[in-house]
Design a protein around this motif. Structure first.
Motif, PDB file in Angstrom:
ATOM      1  N   UNK A  91      -8.712  -2.644   4.183  1.00 59.51           N
ATOM      2  CA  UNK A  91      -9.294  -2.349   2.873  1.00 59.51           C
ATOM      3  C   UNK A  91      -8.458  -2.950   1.745  1.00 59.51           C
ATOM      4  N   UNK A  92      -7.145  -2.874   1.866  1.00 64.20           N
ATOM      5  CA  UNK A  92      -6.274  -3.461   0.838  1.00 64.20           C
ATOM      6  C   UNK A  92      -6.520  -4.959   0.741  1.00 64.20           C
ATOM      7  N   UNK A  93      -6.644  -5.609   1.873  1.00 65.05           N
ATOM      8  CA  UNK A  93      -6.899  -7.050   1.878  1.00 65.05           C
ATOM      9  C   UNK A  93      -8.253  -7.388   1.254  1.00 65.05           C
ATOM     10  N   UNK A  94      -9.263  -6.617   1.594  1.00 67.50           N
ATOM     11  CA  UNK A  94     -10.612  -6.915   1.113  1.00 67.50           C
ATOM     12  C   UNK A  94     -10.816  -6.566  -0.364  1.00 67.50           C
ATOM     13  N   UNK A  95     -10.036  -5.603  -0.866  1.00 66.31           N
ATOM     14  CA  UNK A  95     -10.225  -5.171  -2.257  1.00 66.31           C
ATOM     15  C   UNK A  95      -9.218  -5.783  -3.225  1.00 66.31           C
ATOM     16  N   UNK A  96      -8.284  -6.591  -2.728  1.00 66.89           N
ATOM     17  CA  UNK A  96      -7.200  -7.094  -3.590  1.00 66.89           C
ATOM     18  C   UNK A  96      -7.698  -7.906  -4.783  1.00 66.89           C
ATOM     19  N   UNK A 110       0.530   3.011   2.597  1.00 70.19           N
ATOM     20  CA  UNK A 110       1.058   2.438   3.832  1.00 70.19           C
ATOM     21  C   UNK A 110       2.581   2.388   3.825  1.00 70.19           C
ATOM     22  N   UNK A 111       3.154   1.993   2.715  1.00 74.51           N
ATOM     23  CA  UNK A 111       4.613   1.887   2.618  1.00 74.51           C
ATOM     24  C   UNK A 111       5.263   3.261   2.754  1.00 74.51           C
ATOM     25  N   UNK A 112       4.631   4.281   2.196  1.00 71.68           N
ATOM     26  CA  UNK A 112       5.216   5.623   2.239  1.00 71.68           C
ATOM     27  C   UNK A 112       4.948   6.370   3.546  1.00 71.68           C
ATOM     28  N   UNK A 113       4.059   5.875   4.364  1.00 68.09           N
ATOM     29  CA  UNK A 113       3.711   6.524   5.632  1.00 68.09           C
ATOM     30  C   UNK A 113       4.692   6.097   6.718  1.00 68.09           C
ATOM     31  N   UNK A 114       5.465   7.035   7.217  1.00 64.74           N
ATOM     32  CA  UNK A 114       6.466   6.708   8.241  1.00 64.74           C
ATOM     33  C   UNK A 114       5.835   6.284   9.565  1.00 64.74           C
ATOM     34  N   UNK A 115       4.569   6.581   9.749  1.00 66.15           N
ATOM     35  CA  UNK A 115       3.883   6.182  10.986  1.00 66.15           C
ATOM     36  C   UNK A 115       3.225   4.808  10.863  1.00 66.15           C
ATOM     37  N   UNK A 116       3.364   4.185   9.708  1.00 66.24           N
ATOM     38  CA  UNK A 116       2.722   2.889   9.475  1.00 66.24           C
ATOM     39  C   UNK A 116       3.755   1.762   9.425  1.00 66.24           C
ATOM     40  N   UNK A 117       4.787   1.857  10.225  1.00 64.50           N
ATOM     41  CA  UNK A 117       5.887   0.880  10.191  1.00 64.50           C
ATOM     42  C   UNK A 117       5.406  -0.562  10.268  1.00 64.50           C
ATOM     43  N   UNK A 118       4.433  -0.821  11.108  1.00 66.74           N
ATOM     44  CA  UNK A 118       3.982  -2.201  11.290  1.00 66.74           C
ATOM     45  C   UNK A 118       3.318  -2.789  10.041  1.00 66.74           C
ATOM     46  N   UNK A 119       2.954  -1.916   9.094  1.00 67.79           N
ATOM     47  CA  UNK A 119       2.294  -2.375   7.879  1.00 67.79           C
ATOM     48  C   UNK A 119       3.205  -2.351   6.652  1.00 67.79           C
ATOM     49  N   UNK A 120       4.405  -1.804   6.778  1.00 65.47           N
ATOM     50  CA  UNK A 120       5.288  -1.670   5.608  1.00 65.47           C
ATOM     51  C   UNK A 120       5.547  -3.014   4.936  1.00 65.47           C
ATOM     52  N   UNK A 121       6.028  -3.970   5.682  1.00 63.99           N
ATOM     53  CA  UNK A 121       6.380  -5.263   5.085  1.00 63.99           C
ATOM     54  C   UNK A 121       5.143  -5.991   4.557  1.00 63.99           C
ATOM     55  N   UNK A 122       4.066  -5.934   5.320  1.00 66.08           N
ATOM     56  CA  UNK A 122       2.826  -6.578   4.876  1.00 66.08           C
ATOM     57  C   UNK A 122       2.349  -5.978   3.558  1.00 66.08           C
ATOM     58  N   UNK A 123       2.391  -4.646   3.465  1.00 65.45           N
ATOM     59  CA  UNK A 123       1.936  -3.965   2.258  1.00 65.45           C
ATOM     60  C   UNK A 123       2.839  -4.296   1.069  1.00 65.45           C
ATOM     61  N   UNK A 124       4.145  -4.327   1.305  1.00 64.04           N
ATOM     62  CA  UNK A 124       5.069  -4.698   0.228  1.00 64.04           C
ATOM     63  C   UNK A 124       4.816  -6.125  -0.241  1.00 64.04           C
ATOM     64  N   UNK A 125       4.583  -7.024   0.697  1.00 65.12           N
ATOM     65  CA  UNK A 125       4.293  -8.415   0.340  1.00 65.12           C
ATOM     66  C   UNK A 125       3.000  -8.540  -0.450  1.00 65.12           C
ATOM     67  N   UNK A 126       1.972  -7.806  -0.035  1.00 60.59           N
ATOM     68  CA  UNK A 126       0.703  -7.858  -0.752  1.00 60.59           C
ATOM     69  C   UNK A 126       0.849  -7.293  -2.164  1.00 60.59           C
ATOM     70  N   UNK A 127       1.597  -6.195  -2.307  1.00 65.09           N
ATOM     71  CA  UNK A 127       1.817  -5.641  -3.644  1.00 65.09           C
ATOM     72  C   UNK A 127       2.554  -6.649  -4.525  1.00 65.09           C
ATOM     73  N   UNK A 128       3.546  -7.323  -3.961  1.00 58.22           N
ATOM     74  CA  UNK A 128       4.283  -8.333  -4.733  1.00 58.22           C
ATOM     75  C   UNK A 128       3.363  -9.485  -5.131  1.00 58.22           C
ATOM     76  N   UNK A 129       2.507  -9.906  -4.235  1.00 55.21           N
ATOM     77  CA  UNK A 129       1.565 -10.989  -4.538  1.00 55.21           C
ATOM     78  C   UNK A 129       0.584 -10.570  -5.621  1.00 55.21           C
ATOM     79  N   UNK A 130       0.128  -9.339  -5.549  1.00 59.37           N
ATOM     80  CA  UNK A 130      -0.790  -8.824  -6.569  1.00 59.37           C
ATOM     81  C   UNK A 130      -0.089  -8.794  -7.917  1.00 59.37           C
TER      82      UNK A 130
END
Length: 136
Positions: A91-96, A110-130
């Protein structure tokens, strides 16, 4: 039709949808995924996963609005809770581009969810790109 609401009928419908999706027959896949998504308590996790798969079909067809709508529905379906982080990422990718605030919110979740480790870096990168895109 006689076995649609049985666990086997739901699983068969889902599998037919997956086969048709793989063949690029998205409208037919949507039909079978829809049947699987309506299996009620017999569908178990396949109900939510079918909604996510319908979204993939619409995305492949180029209908991002419908894809987002079905991903939102899948996110509300607790039967596929194990997929919620992946759904949030998609959803983040499609709505960016269309809803920056929604994309940022999803990334922060995603970044704050401890169970979403595999998405932490991706989410941080997308936020930086935005941020880079909106700042300049």
């Amino acid at each position: 039709d006689n076995y649609r609401s049985t666990p086997q009928g739901v699983q068969s419908s889902y599998m037919l949808g997956a086969i048709l999706y793989g063949q690029g027959k998205y409208d037919e896949a949507i039909t079978w995924y829809t049947i699987a998504s309506q299996g009620g308590d017999k569908a178990d996790f396949l109900a939510g996963q079918s909604l996510e798969s319908i979204a993939l079909c619409y995305e492949a067809k180029g209908d991002i609005t419908k894809a987002i709508s079905f991903l939102e529905s899948a996110l509300k379906d607790n039967s596929a809770k194990f997929r919620h982080n992946a759904i949030k990422w998609k959803l983040a990718l499609l709505t960016r581009d269309s809803d920056v605030s929604r994309a940022k919110l999803l990334c922060k979740e995603l970044v704050s969810d401890t169970l979403a480790n595999e998405f932490h870096q991706k989410a941080e990168n997308l936020m930086a790109a935005i941020e880079a895109g909106t700042a300049g």
